[in-house]
Enzyme design. Sequence first.
Site: not given
Lengths: 330, 80
Positions: B12-14
């Site tokens: 998942l971001c970041p």
Amino acid sequence: MLATKVIMDQGVHVEGINFFTGFCVEGHTHAIRKKDQSKPKRNNALWVAEQLGIKLHIVDVIEDYKNVVLNPKHGYGSNLNPCLDCKGFMVAEATKWIKANNFDFIITGEVIGQRPMSQRRDTMPVIQRESGAGDLLLRPLCAKLLPPTLPEQEAWVDREKLFDFSGRSRKPQMALAKKLNISDYAQPAGGCCFLTDQAYSHKLADLWQARGKRDYEIDDIMLLKVGRHLRPKDNFKLIISREEGETHFLEGYRKQFVHLRATSHTGPLALMDGSYSDEDLTLAARLVARFGQGRDADLVEVEINLVDGGKQQLSVPPLKSEEIPTDWYL
Amino acid sequence: MSHHILDARRILCPMPVIKTQDLVATLAPGDTVEVICTDPGATNDVPAWSRINGHKVLNIIKENNEYIIHIEVVELESQS
């Protein structure tokens, strides 16, 4: 954002540093869930940097941050949030970064009295001292209420153009934002860390208790953000997807966990975390059956996929709602 | 000039941005990177990071549940 703009307006070159701890809440963290996919999928730090026209360096501190979460010198807030240690850690990391990259000082957007742990008049000097930043740490929004820092003493910035904000109200900041023509900004009242969330902290504490040690890996803390977590027995828990988006996300962990899914009816994907007996697998299958379309059927076929690649097929009666004690829900 | 593939699936971001940032820091101008992600947030964040740092986003393609972001390194990534 405001502190940066204030300093940039004095002609100072500013670059951003954003630390990723693994506990950060972003709009698209929630957007794993299909129903939340309309929420803005933006990283606020990147967005702010782009608005300001500055570079942003995102630093992965997941490993080093563990010690902050597991052994906070100053303790936790109302949940497992080690806010004061966290701030000290981040300023310390920023101090190392500026020295390694030939920058002169650090600015933060802190305001005296804004937060109950890390932004009190008595704790702000603690951060300055324990981080090693000392007088290289400038807080432009409340600088006039604090002793002059090196950038002020050396006239790298004009102290007279800094501010004296204090207290929990965001009104002075909002007025300044308006004056600086900033109309869109990230959430102004915290809530950017899962450790401040009661339900999340409860699940993390449960994980430590179940494993008999206070530790975690990045996958552990990501999975605590997703699905319905139930612990029917001390030796295992189930993470059950609540909808399609979560099912997709949990599918990425199928090789690491025993996973279960109903095959006779539409239903969720569940990961089983812990050790298990045959009896536990049956209980897990009955729980998974409970949360699918077969909840009212006499029997539901559930496929169990073991980590070694083996498979079992069980035909089980779904647990009834009243057969699931509330304390199984984490 | 070389082409690089970065597998940023199931993170998942970041994290896709951090992996892109770390890879690009080792590349030369003209090199291209294909970032393969499953987090739809990466389709905003990786281009935003690229714009901020002066790199060119060539295109973003969606294939099934994956997103492929093509970037061209425009300038050597420096820390200041």
